[in-house]
Design a protein around this motif. Structure first.
Motif, mmCIF file in Angstrom:
data_model
loop_
_atom_site.group_PDB
_atom_site.id
_atom_site.type_symbol
_atom_site.label_atom_id
_atom_site.label_comp_id
_atom_site.label_asym_id
_atom_site.label_seq_id
_atom_site.Cartn_x
_atom_site.Cartn_y
_atom_site.Cartn_z
ATOM 1 N N UNK A 167 -24.418 25.276 44.386
ATOM 2 C CA UNK A 167 -24.318 25.714 45.781
ATOM 3 C C UNK A 167 -22.871 25.810 46.239
ATOM 4 N N UNK A 168 -22.074 24.836 45.819
ATOM 5 C CA UNK A 168 -20.687 24.822 46.313
ATOM 6 C C UNK A 168 -19.785 25.744 45.501
ATOM 7 N N UNK A 192 -10.569 21.769 43.157
ATOM 8 C CA UNK A 192 -10.838 20.559 43.938
ATOM 9 C C UNK A 192 -12.249 20.043 43.655
ATOM 10 N N UNK A 193 -13.217 20.969 43.655
ATOM 11 C CA UNK A 193 -14.607 20.573 43.426
ATOM 12 C C UNK A 193 -14.812 20.060 42.008
ATOM 13 N N UNK A 201 -30.325 17.465 40.656
ATOM 14 C CA UNK A 201 -29.998 17.672 42.081
ATOM 15 C C UNK A 201 -28.485 17.835 42.262
ATOM 16 N N UNK A 207 -23.320 26.371 57.767
ATOM 17 C CA UNK A 207 -24.184 26.369 58.946
ATOM 18 C C UNK A 207 -24.417 24.987 59.536
ATOM 19 N N UNK A 258 -27.527 21.257 41.282
ATOM 20 C CA UNK A 258 -27.845 22.201 42.351
ATOM 21 C C UNK A 258 -26.706 22.223 43.387
ATOM 22 N N UNK A 259 -26.232 21.032 43.687
ATOM 23 C CA UNK A 259 -25.114 20.919 44.623
ATOM 24 C C UNK A 259 -23.889 21.643 44.065
ATOM 25 N N UNK A 301 -33.316 22.249 52.144
ATOM 26 C CA UNK A 301 -32.364 22.412 51.050
ATOM 27 C C UNK A 301 -31.065 21.676 51.332
ATOM 28 N N UNK A 316 -25.696 31.823 49.718
ATOM 29 C CA UNK A 316 -26.393 30.538 49.711
ATOM 30 C C UNK A 316 -27.458 30.452 48.625
ATOM 31 N N UNK A 340 -17.257 21.827 52.526
ATOM 32 C CA UNK A 340 -16.594 23.083 52.908
ATOM 33 C C UNK A 340 -17.530 24.273 52.737
ATOM 34 N N UNK A 341 -18.435 24.171 51.787
ATOM 35 C CA UNK A 341 -19.322 25.296 51.499
ATOM 36 C C UNK A 341 -20.487 25.383 52.474
ATOM 37 N N UNK A 342 -20.712 24.282 53.164
ATOM 38 C CA UNK A 342 -21.875 24.233 54.063
ATOM 39 C C UNK A 342 -21.474 24.872 55.384
ATOM 40 N N UNK A 365 -29.480 18.609 49.314
ATOM 41 C CA UNK A 365 -28.207 18.748 48.612
ATOM 42 C C UNK A 365 -27.173 17.739 49.093
ATOM 43 N N UNK A 366 -27.113 17.561 50.399
ATOM 44 C CA UNK A 366 -25.941 16.869 50.939
ATOM 45 C C UNK A 366 -26.197 15.444 51.409
ATOM 46 N N UNK A 385 -15.408 17.090 49.607
ATOM 47 C CA UNK A 385 -14.964 18.494 49.670
ATOM 48 C C UNK A 385 -16.108 19.515 49.594
ATOM 49 N N UNK A 386 -17.268 19.097 49.073
ATOM 50 C CA UNK A 386 -18.380 20.041 48.965
ATOM 51 C C UNK A 386 -18.853 20.550 50.326
#
Lengths: 904, 153
Positions: free
Chosen positions: B29-30, B111-112, B22, A661, B25-26, A641, A705, A657-659, A645-646, A654-655
């Protein structure tokens, strides 16, 4: 301080120096006896001199002296011994002399060492004492780190030199002179040769060493400057980052180090050259002895025995001579250092020691009023900041000072606060000059606060009560062991010219804070903290700190009980699901998988971080139930996942920041790992890969999550494993985990977490904020509140109070001033970092507090940042360009041109 | 509700309909998934705007403070976005939003959200379209109101 170091040492250690010289002289007797004894042993019992015949006996230890007028006096008649007995007796005497010599040496060295350490203590104290008495302007010119490097490092060798200052030249000089004299007696010519070489050494070597001294001084200065620069970098680090000047600083430091290297290298070169010449001169003398002495022997003017004796005697000459020259070198070296240091600390206008005399008695309230007469103040460049001001501040009056920036009001306040000294004119307190009065009066009866708040490394409490620590008021009571230690401390302090105030005494002046002792001080403290709005900050500090249940037993047991109350409160407010509590047999959906599995905080190194994956017991428990396979599956999906996503996002997006782990750098690693592990069974993977994958599952929180990986079965297995893990926990791991126990306090968690005993739901907006407000409300119940606040007061402020925000620092600075009762309070723009509204509220609170705490004779002088508050004061003074341009009641000021300008 | 369901719901929001799944989804998630009970306030008029909210399920009222008290100016329901104005033009909240039923929302931080707009121009266009249509609607209402006022004079 004395000009020369030798003079300084002599002044402060004269009796001790004389004593040690005497001891050295006495120690010479057994020393020479032990030289003579081997000859007696060899000649007497071994070779048999005086033991001719079988039954020959001799007297041992017969002591008799021929005294004038009395004749021959026998002190000890002696014992008759035969040859073997004599050998044993003399050998025992030799052994005794060895012991006696050793003991003398031990005593002399210890004594010298103690002498040196005492002198070092004296110098250091004297220097710090001087720093405390420097006039304020001096501190604009000196760097703290340079001063501390002088006090710490540069005076250090002086202690070592002290013991040898007089003893060494006496002893070594004596030895060298004896050897030289012995040579002279054998042969005048050879004596002359030895004398000339010694003279050359004594003249030439110190001359050559002069260059060494110059270099040494340079080395000292550059090293001191380096210390100053390093501390500047530390203090100015934010400025350096802000302007990207780190490389400029690097260049500067490198250049300095280069200079220091060059100086040090030069120093080495010279040092070894001097050493070479010295050694050469020392060894050329025997050459001359052989040549000239041999020639004289051939001529028959010198017999061989004398030549051999001279050469033997010469062996004893270079040793002491070299040490003597070394001593001289050390002397000059420390002399230079001493002069350097003394020069730095020789300052005009040093504050008279009488002004800072310690006063344990109660200081009576000031008799007169504060009057400024024809006062002119100047800044460092000589420009006048205040010119010819004359103004009275009667008792009981609340005066406000307003004016633009640098209008003069703030400098006037600084002068009253004694951080600026007048250029001309005077500030009088009644009849006396403000600067002539002892600090025990002006430092207690006048309270000065400015915006630049300094805090010492220590707790918030220490810093808050700092304004009350003037004198050791209550001596602590010591038990026997401690009492004798304290006695030793006092004697030793006096020996080194230090004061003997006990730092362990209670220095807090409770009366000055409106309290009678430690018990009711807290009421004063809370009142002050409330009035500057610092209480909430301190409570939050307390909530974030962890508390040792052993030292705070009452509080922690109370907190555990509070968990119930907290749940009830939540239920009452209809927010039961705002915090999900930890329950031993249930999965906590808002906590991570790892927290659920361990059900506690890992504190021992066997379980913290990566170590847990290697712990045999943990692996065994997890493997037994097949959980490892499930977590591996889970981690694999998390990785998939996350990569989906990343992947492709730039690392600074900036996204990320949410990750929680993974870091952006981990993404490519997991991309590769996933490819490698694709289609492989759990059993086929390596330990390292397993670890990397399972690790991800540990940080997973389903509501946050939302990958949909937490099935009921998985939750059940995790809870089962948790129970099994704790049940079979081996003895060796018992201390490594702090288990979540609903009935006991968790030392490794914060106070806040201990009240919650659960996790705040991720689904509630502003959840953490709401929870914090509720907890603070809960902790505000009487009895508990004081204890919690007390925990907050234990917060360590860090260097210079930097662990607090600037706003908090300024509030604290005001709070510690308000804590003491005074006749005059001078507030010099104390809160510039706060917004206008809060400043105004605090100003009102402070005026009320001062009015309530003190009698009607108390005055306030407040330099205000803006004009909105002038109506709170009895009198308003307006400054402009260093002059007083308006003075009157608030109502009368409407006509004042400067006032109108300031208001607009 | 899982991430993939959220993505399905986001796709139904007109603003995000053109965005690649996708990326949605990101975004999901954020963002924070938040829950409000009926009567709870998402944000208040006058506060600083720090996030926009996509309503996944439930309804909310949009209220404006007026001299005579609060006036309800509109109602929003699932698949709509609220609070985006304050983060687009750095003004404080222009209205109060209050949940009228139980409400699930995605909270997208300022910001996001801004990052999304720069990354996906199609989203920006969609936002512009939405804002323009709102503007024309308000203008229309204003015209009606004015003409009514003139008539009553």
């Amino acid at each position: 301080m004395e000009k020369g170091l030798t003079h300084y040492i002599w002044t402060h250690t004269r009796p001790q120096q004389l004593w040690i010289l005497f001891i050295v002289a006495v120690s010479m007797i057994p020393y020479f006896l032990s030289f003579d004894l081997p000859k007696q042993i060899v000649n007497g019992p071994i070779q048999g001199q005086g033991f001719e015949g079988e039954a020959a006996r001799q007297l041992f230890m017969r002591i008799e002296f021929g005294l004038p007028f009395v004749g021959n006096v026998v002190f000890f008649p002696g014992i008759e011994l035969n040859r073997l007995e004599m050998l044993i007796a003399l050998s025992l005497v030799f052994l005794a002399l060895v012991v006696v010599n050793g003991l003398f040496k031990l005593y002399i060295n210890t004594y010298k060492g103690r002498l040196g350490e005492r002198l070092l203590r004296r110098i250091r104290f004297e220097l710090v004492d001087r720093v405390l008495r420097f006039p304020p302007s001096q501190f604009k010119r000196i760097k703290g780190a340079e001063i501390s490097s002088m006090i710490k490092d540069e005076v250090e060798p002086m202690g070592g030199f002290t013991g040898d200052a007089f003893v060494a030249p006496a002893l070594l000089g004596g030895q060298a002179a004896t050897a030289l004299f012995f040579i002279f007696v054998q042969n005048v010519w050879l004596g002359l040769i030895a004398g000339i070489i010694v003279a050359v050494q004594a003249v030439l070597i110190p001359r050559m060493r002069r260059r060494l001294l110059v270099l040494g001084r340079e080395r000292q200065l550059t090293a001191r400057e380096l210390a100053g620069r390093v501390s500047e970098i530390v203090e100015g680090i934010n400025t350096i980052h802000a302007y990207d000047t780190s490389n400029f600083e690097r260049a500067d430091i490198a250049a300095r180090l280069g200079r220091i290297f060059k100086i040090r290298y030069d120093l080495y070169q010279w040092k070894f050259l001097v050493k070479f010449i010295n050694n050469f001169l020392a060894s050329v003398t025997p050459f001359l002895f052989y040549l000239i002495g041999g020639y004289l022997a051939l001529q028959g003017r010198l017999d061989i025995g004398q030549l051999v004796a001279v050469i033997a005697a010469y062996k004893d000459l270079p040793g002491p001579l070299k040490e003597l020259i070394d001593w001289d070198q050390a002397r000059q070296d420390v002399q230079v250092k001493y002069n350097q240091v003394v020069e730095q600390f020789k300052v005009d206008n040093l504050i008279d020691p009488a002004v800072q005399e310690v006063s344990t008695g109660e200081v009576a309230p000031l008799a007169g009023a504060l009057a400024v007469a024809n006062l002119t103040l100047a800044d460092d460049s000589g420009a006048h900041t205040v010119e010819h001001i004359s103004v009275q501040f009667p008792r009981g009056e609340y005066a406000a000072i307003i004016g633009g920036a640098a209008a003069g009001g703030d400098t006037l306040a600084e002068a009253i606060g004694r951080s600026v000294w007048p250029e001309s004119g005077r500030i009088a307190l009644g009849d006396a000059d403000l600067f002539g009065l002892p600090e025990s009066v002006v430092g207690r009866r006048i309270t000065y606060v400015s915006s630049d708040a300094y805090f010492f490394y220590g707790t918030l409490r220490d810093n808050l009560l700092y304004s009350l620590k003037h004198a050791p008021l209550r001596e602590p009571e010591y038990e026997d062991a401690h009492a004798s230690f304290r006695k030793w401390e006092i004697t030793e302090a006096r020996m080194a010219g230090n004061p003997d105030h006990d730092i362990e005494s209670d220095w807090i002046d409770y009366e000055a804070a409106g309290a009678t002792g430690p018990e009711d001080l807290f009421a004063s403290v809370t009142a002050v903290l409330d009035s500057v709005y610092l209480t909430k900050d301190i409570l939050e500090l307390a909530l974030r700190s962890s508390v040792d249940p052993l030292t705070h037993e009452e509080l922690t047991s109370h907190i555990v009980k509070l968990r119930h109350t907290f749940r009830d409160e939540l239920d009452k407010a209809g927010l039961s699901n705002l915090v999900v509590p930890f329950e031993p047999d249930r999965y906590n959906i808002e906590a991570t998988v790892g927290e659920n599995l361990l059900f506690g905080t890992a504190i021992g190194e066997q379980l913290v971080g990566r170590a847990i994956g290697r712990n045999a017991y943990f692996r065994e428990v997890v493997g037994r139930s097949g959980l490892d396979r499930m977590l591996y599956q889970m981690g694999y999906e998390i990785a998939e996942n996350a990569v989906e996503l990343f992947a492709g996002l730039p690392p600074d997006h900036p996204f990320f920041q949410q990750l929680t782990f993974m870091t952006p750098d981990d993404i490519p690693m997991y991309q590769q790992l996933l490819q490698k592990l694709k289609g492989k069974d759990f059993a086929e993977t390596t330990d390292e890969d397993k670890h990397n994958i399972i690790r991800l599952s540990f940080a997973y929180i389903e509501p946050r999550h939302r990958f949909g990986l937490l099935t009921d079965e998985l939750m059940k297995t995790i809870v089962d494993v948790r129970l099994a893990f704790h049940e079979g926990l081996p003895e060796s791991l018992k201390g490594a985990i702090d288990r979540y126990d609903p009935h006991s306090y968790m030392p490794s968690a914060s106070l806040m977490d201990n009240v919650l005993f659960g996790r705040v739901s991720h689904r509630h907006a502003d959840g953490p904020e709401r929870v914090r407000t509720m907890v603070i409300a809960l902790l505000s119940e009487p009895g508990l509140y004081d204890q919690v606040l007390s925990i907050g007061l234990e917060f360590n402020l860090g260097a210079g109070g930097r662990r607090l925000t600037q706003v908090q620092r300024q509030k604290l600075n005001l709070a510690r001033a308000l804590l003491r009762r005074s006749d005059y309070y001078i507030f010099n723009r104390p809160l510039p970092a706060l917004d206008g509204r809060t400043q105004e509220q605090i100003c009102r609170n402070v005026l009320t507090l001062v009015r309530d705490n003190n009698d009607k004779n108390t005055s306030i002088i407040w330099v205000l940042t803006n004009t909105t508050l002038t109506d709170l004061f009895d009198r308003v003074l307006i400054f402009d360009k260093g002059r007083l341009v308006g003075d009157g009641k608030h109502a009368e000021l409407a006509d004042n041109a400067t006032f109108r300008e300031l208001v607009s | 509700m899982l991430l993939k369901d959220e993505v399905q719901m986001l796709r139904r929001v007109p603003l995000f309909s053109g965005v690649d799944p996708t990326k949605l989804k990101l975004l999901a998630f954020t963002s924070d998934r938040v829950h409000y009970a009926a009567g709870e306030i998402l944000f208040r008029q006058g506060d600083n705007g720090d996030a926009a909210y996509v309503i996944l399920t439930g309804r909310a009222d949009i209220l404006v403070e007026a001299p005579g008290g609060q006036i309800k100016v509109a109602e929003v329901e699932n698949n709509s976005i609220v609070g985006e104005i304050a983060i687009l033009c750095d003004v404080s909240r222009t209205a109060t939003v209050k949940a009228s039923t139980n409400l699930e929302a995605l909270r997208i931080s300022k910001e996001h959200f801004l990052k999304l707009l720069t990354d996906f121009p199609e989203m920006t266009i969609e936002i512009m379209r939405e804002l323009a249509s709102r503007l024309s609607r308000t203008t229309m209402e204003l015209t009606d109101e004015r003409s009514r006022a003139r008539k009553s004079d």
